[in-house]
Enzyme design. Sequence first.
Site, short mmCIF file in Angstrom:
data_model
loop_
_atom_site.label_atom_id
_atom_site.label_comp_id
_atom_site.label_asym_id
_atom_site.label_seq_id
_atom_site.Cartn_x
_atom_site.Cartn_y
_atom_site.Cartn_z
N LYS A 174 95.43 51.85 10.81
CA LYS A 174 96.12 50.76 11.78
C LYS A 174 95.40 49.84 12.10
CE LYS A 174 97.20 51.18 16.33
NZ LYS A 174 97.07 52.33 17.82
N SER A 213 102.08 51.90 20.54
CA SER A 213 100.99 50.73 19.94
C SER A 213 101.19 51.08 18.46
CB SER A 213 99.91 50.48 20.43
OG SER A 213 98.79 51.88 20.48
N SER A 233 100.26 57.13 21.06
CA SER A 233 100.68 55.98 20.19
C SER A 233 100.97 56.37 19.36
CB SER A 233 99.88 55.08 20.75
OG SER A 233 100.00 54.16 21.19
N1 GLN Z 1 102.00 53.53 25.27
C1 GLN Z 1 101.05 53.77 26.25
C2 GLN Z 1 99.98 52.51 26.38
O1 GLN Z 1 100.84 51.60 26.01
C3 GLN Z 1 99.82 54.29 25.02
C4 GLN Z 1 99.07 53.20 24.37
C5 GLN Z 1 98.07 54.62 23.13
O2 GLN Z 1 98.78 55.52 23.31
N2 GLN Z 1 97.62 53.34 22.63
O3 GLN Z 1 98.86 52.54 27.19
#
Ligand code: GLN
Length: 489
Positions: free
Chosen positions: A70, A145, A169
Amino acid sequence: MKLWEFTGHELLEKLAHQEITQEEILCALDKRREEVEPKVKAFVRIEKAPAPLDSPGPGAGFPGLPIAIKDNICIKNRPATCASRILEGFKPPYDATVIQKLKNAGFSIYGQTNMDEFAFGSSCENSCYFPTRNPWNLECVPGGSSGGSAAAVACGEAIWALGSDTGGSIRQPASFCGVVGLKPTYGRVSRYGLIAFASSLDQIGPFTRDIEDCSVLLKVIAGHDPKDSTSANLPVPDFLLSLGKDIKGIKIAVPKEYFSLSENMALEGITQEVNQAIGEAIEQLKKLGAKVQEVSLPHTEYAVSVYYILATAEASSNLARFDGVQYGLRAGAGSAEGADNLIQMYKRTRQAGFGSEAKRRIMLGTYVLSHGYYEAYYLRALKVRALIANDFANVFKDFDCIITPTSPTPAFKLGEKIQNPLAMYLSDIYTISINLAGLPALSIPCGFSSGGLPIGLQIIARSFDEEMLFRVAHCYEAHTSWHKMRPKI
Ligand code: GLN
């Protein structure tokens, strides 16, 4: 079967028996990528690396096996942008600890995957590059994400990948793309070199096509790191020993706030198809000898609010360092509209560099930390976080693991939620509490919707008991074939 269809452990076995070479694996992946990447767009950068970048040390167990990373994990001398314009041109001068560990084990870094900017999002649409698409249906999002990593593993552009999980995410995109995704216990994996979103919640973890690969990869990246003061000084078990065991007598809790055990009674917000798939998975686990019982996690309803107070507070503080001085973009300087002074340079850089979700979170986070509001929001959220963690601790007095859906719905359409941040925030309703409590959890494929989209089952265990996750998930996997399905792309 084509080479890109094999799992990491299968390829390792073939390499060991000299049935294939590392070159052949890379060629197969490159070819696969040429076929599908124009449609899926999982990668933001591919390094043409026919051989491992750093030669593996003697005895390295993964001779040149490629892995996708990532774009928020630092790799020495390669760009790392978090899919944000503000990090344009930034090349970390060091490796994240997980990268160092991968290199020492003989892995070759294959490419860097797309994500929501700074890991803010659940759909991969908040990237400054382009949205990634779900290999099972190109009109749908891959989740986020870490959507790029999940999509790459699902469609065979990568054998395995790393992502990061702050509120879901890794698990939510794993569920949307039909692969395995693990968020380790907070402190199990070093965060050194992970560009921080919310430091008290972030963890790096693997995306794989089966549980064996997941356990193998966790073993490589886990362990104490003096460079991360929150990393736990605990031995890393040989997770492979958890595989192949039965689950007779294992006590599984199903929280009634997440899933209703009574037949045909889907909770509000959960689709009928997800409800059915999870119900069937629970039946399967019972058949395998597990004892399943309903429990309550009474503070569940506060999780999303608490998360969006704490995560944005931490994010606003972590993102303060991006001001045009040390990292990436500097707007205004030296141009016709050049800044006259330092403050103007900060402002122009941050205005040009951050996307709208990042700006929204910086404003929200700054607000909840500001004088006069700190007690009302931030401090109160910290207290409720402790209550949420306590709910889990109570359940784990009597149970070995907890089972829930990973997400209330399968993948949604691109553009469906992007105008409505609140709707987007709710897609992590089942994953967020686990980060607040610091627990390990994984998502494993457990079915498909009638539209052919994957559905994921979330398994949660006690802190530092990833072995339990692997044991239950591997046993389930051995008696089902969801993990063997591949998207027809
Ligand atoms: N979707 C969640 C957020 O927008 C989690 C994102 C994540 O785990 N980085 O914060």
